[in-house]
Design a protein around this motif. Structure first.
Motif, short mmCIF file in Angstrom:
data_model
loop_
_atom_site.label_atom_id
_atom_site.label_comp_id
_atom_site.label_asym_id
_atom_site.label_seq_id
_atom_site.Cartn_x
_atom_site.Cartn_y
_atom_site.Cartn_z
N LEU A 159 70.60 15.00 111.32
CA LEU A 159 72.04 14.90 111.53
C LEU A 159 72.55 16.13 112.25
O LEU A 159 72.06 17.24 112.04
N THR A 160 73.54 15.93 113.08
CA THR A 160 74.16 17.06 113.75
C THR A 160 75.10 17.76 112.75
O THR A 160 75.42 17.22 111.69
N HIS A 161 75.54 18.93 113.12
CA HIS A 161 76.43 19.69 112.25
C HIS A 161 77.73 18.93 112.03
O HIS A 161 78.26 18.89 110.91
N GLN A 162 78.23 18.29 113.06
CA GLN A 162 79.47 17.53 112.95
C GLN A 162 79.29 16.33 112.01
O GLN A 162 80.18 16.03 111.21
N GLN A 163 78.17 15.66 112.07
CA GLN A 163 77.92 14.52 111.19
C GLN A 163 77.80 14.98 109.73
O GLN A 163 78.26 14.30 108.81
N LYS A 164 77.18 16.13 109.51
CA LYS A 164 77.08 16.66 108.16
C LYS A 164 78.45 16.99 107.59
O LYS A 164 78.72 16.76 106.42
N LEU A 165 79.32 17.53 108.44
CA LEU A 165 80.66 17.85 107.98
C LEU A 165 81.44 16.60 107.63
O LEU A 165 82.19 16.56 106.65
N GLN A 166 81.27 15.55 108.41
CA GLN A 166 81.98 14.30 108.12
C GLN A 166 81.47 13.67 106.83
O GLN A 166 82.23 13.07 106.09
#
Length: 146
Positions: free
Chosen positions: A37-44
């Motif tokens: 997962l990308t960092h943005q996906q982890k944050l979401q």
């Protein structure tokens, strides 16, 4: 005796004729590659629930002090959404991305700590429910957000 010989002969013939019958062609299995997962996906993923019942269950698990802290958060952060996950209050912007995390814990001594988790400010309030402190944090988040 003849039955045993016929049984063994049947197994042998079945074994050899099994290879002669055309086997159905199997489609090649599609390989599933693991994509991290990308960092943005982890944050979401920090703020999303699987179902509405999970979200309601999180709300029901809050204590009375945590519920009043949630009310103060919603009053202070009017332009933002507030999500609850694992007794953490996540402030979401218009794109549903977390911009701050608040955590409240009951205690006898009032403590306020600020840390970072995955690049997001984490505000820990222990035994302190104060709208003035929340307004200070709101100003800090707004100034960092712009």
């Amino acid at each position: 005796m003849y039955a045993l010989i016929l049984l063994i002969l049947g197994f042998i013939l079945g074994f050899f004729t099994r290879g002669l019958i055309s086997k159905p062609t199997y489609q090649q299995k599609k390989r599933s590659y693991y994509r991290p997962l990308t960092h943005q996906q982890k944050l979401q993923l920090k703020s999303f629930h699987q179902t509405d019942s999970d979200r309601i269950r999180e709300l029901n698990l809050l204590s009375t002090n945590e519920s009043s802290f949630l009310r103060l958060l919603k009053q202070t952060f009017i332009d933002f959404d507030v999500a609850i996950k694992q007794k953490r209050f996540i402030i979401l912007d218009k794109d549903k991305m977390p911009c701050a995390i608040f955590e409240y814990r009951d205690g006898t001594q009032a403590i306020k700590l600020v840390d970072k988790e995955d690049g997001i400010p984490l505000h820990l309030y222990k035994g302190l429910i104060s709208s003035s402190e929340l307004k200070i944090d709101y100003q800090n988040i707004i100034s960092a957000y712009k």
